[in-house]
Structures are given as structure tokens and as C-alpha cells.
Design a protein around this motif. Sequence first.
Motif, short mmCIF file in Angstrom:
data_model
loop_
_atom_site.label_atom_id
_atom_site.label_comp_id
_atom_site.label_asym_id
_atom_site.label_seq_id
_atom_site.Cartn_x
_atom_site.Cartn_y
_atom_site.Cartn_z
N ALA A 97 -2.48 55.55 50.25
CA ALA A 97 -2.95 55.27 48.89
C ALA A 97 -4.48 55.19 48.82
CB ALA A 97 -2.33 53.97 48.37
N GLN A 98 -5.16 55.10 49.97
CA GLN A 98 -6.62 55.01 49.98
C GLN A 98 -7.22 56.40 49.74
OE1 GLN A 98 -8.02 52.01 49.97
NE2 GLN A 98 -5.90 51.29 50.12
N ALA A 99 -8.29 56.44 48.96
CA ALA A 99 -8.91 57.72 48.58
C ALA A 99 -9.56 58.42 49.77
CB ALA A 99 -9.93 57.48 47.47
N SER A 100 -10.15 57.65 50.68
CA SER A 100 -10.87 58.23 51.81
C SER A 100 -10.04 58.08 53.08
CB SER A 100 -12.21 57.52 51.98
OG SER A 100 -12.79 57.83 53.23
N ASP A 101 -10.05 59.14 53.91
CA ASP A 101 -9.34 59.08 55.19
C ASP A 101 -9.92 57.97 56.07
OD1 ASP A 101 -7.27 60.25 56.93
OD2 ASP A 101 -8.97 60.78 58.20
N ASP A 102 -11.24 57.73 55.96
CA ASP A 102 -11.89 56.68 56.75
C ASP A 102 -11.34 55.29 56.44
OD1 ASP A 102 -13.52 58.55 57.97
OD2 ASP A 102 -15.21 58.20 56.63
N ASP A 103 -10.82 55.10 55.24
CA ASP A 103 -10.37 53.78 54.79
C ASP A 103 -8.88 53.53 54.98
OD1 ASP A 103 -12.95 53.25 54.00
OD2 ASP A 103 -12.61 53.72 51.89
N LYS A 104 -8.15 54.49 55.51
CA LYS A 104 -6.68 54.36 55.57
C LYS A 104 -6.19 53.26 56.51
CE LYS A 104 -5.47 58.89 53.89
NZ LYS A 104 -4.70 60.11 54.08
N MET A 105 -7.06 52.77 57.40
CA MET A 105 -6.67 51.69 58.30
C MET A 105 -7.48 50.42 58.03
SD MET A 105 -6.02 53.84 61.80
CE MET A 105 -5.22 52.54 62.70
N GLY A 106 -8.20 50.39 56.92
CA GLY A 106 -8.97 49.20 56.56
C GLY A 106 -10.44 49.38 56.78
N TRP A 107 -11.21 48.32 56.46
CA TRP A 107 -12.66 48.38 56.58
C TRP A 107 -13.26 46.97 56.59
CZ3 TRP A 107 -10.01 50.29 52.31
CH2 TRP A 107 -10.12 49.55 51.12
#
Length: 194
Positions: free
Chosen positions: A178-188
Motif C-alpha cells: 500500500a506504500q507509494a514508494s518501494d523504499d517505504d514498503k518495510m517502514g522508515w
Amino acid sequence: MAGTAMSPYAQLVGPVDVYVAPYGTAEPAIDAAVPVTWYKLGPTTGDQTIEHSGDLEVFRDNDHQAPVKVTRPEEDLLVTFTVVDMTYEKYARIINNVGRIATGTSGSANVKRLGFKRGATPTEYALLLRGAADSPYGLYPGQNYIPRCVQSGNPAPARGKATRAELECEFMTLEDDAQASDDDKMGWGTVQIN
């Protein structure tokens, strides 16, 4: 003294507050109170770690002695911490058993009862770890947000003569499409800088 610039080596260290919310709950703004949709598991004691893991697969060919390509076919992110101030409500969220707290009586005493079975399907949570002075850029707040995770460890409540009640926790991150960026798919992580 809030906001004072400092060397990264002079950062304050200490506990963070840990919150869980149903999967899909958005990250709160760093300078806002945590909304009531987040359940506070409590402060931590000891270290909190975010562990990035995943073996690399190395490829070689006949023309080179050294590797010519490397890929990471699998990736994991584990968040570990120990919470204190344990109530049955907090314990139940950690062992995926929120619906099984019963109140009643035992003799003439009012009691709460918690079943220890965790069940086959772990509860998916959003996870928030927030520290008051957790920024490498000064005495500013910082937080780590994991949009989708499950409690994956083997909790072992510890009580002792010289220790308070503590519960070690390990949360495994799941990819969140559901996250727009692939970088954010595991959190930040988010930290204030001034």
C-alpha cells in the motif's frame, strides 16, 4: 535546551515509547501527540534494535576470479525491544490474544484472566517507536514507523527478585504494497533536524 546543536557522539540515549495500531494506521506527525488509535505498549528498557538482514547471492563467470554480480534475493527487517510496565492488556497484544482477556472472580477477589495460546494467524500491526531526543541532529524527537508487521519472537515474561516485570519483543516487518514508494514498503525512520 531543546533543539541545541550537538555532535552525533553526544546524543542522548534511553528508552523509547512503543505503540501498536491496526495495520493500515498512518504514521503520526513527529511533533504531534500520538492519536488514540495507537495503543501504547509502554516504555522500553535496554537496547532497541532494527536489524537489516538478508544473504547476498554472488555470481561468477569463467572470465573473472572475483564476483561479477551480486543480488539480494531475500530481505528481512526485525525490530526488537523489551517493554516494562506489563499489564494483561499489553501482554495480550504482544502474544496476539487481545480478545481472550476475561474478567471475573476467584473466591472473593476480582480477577483478569489471559489465555496463553497465541493461535495460528498472527495479528498484523503498524508499529511506532518514538523517542523524545532520538535525532542525530540535536535534542529533537525521532520515530521509526513500520506500516505492517507481526510479533515474531517467543516472548518470555521475566520477573525476578531484583527486576521488574519485562517482556522481550521481536516484530518482523512484512512488505506493505500500500506504500507509494518501494523504499517505504518495510517502514522508515523520521527525525527532526531543527
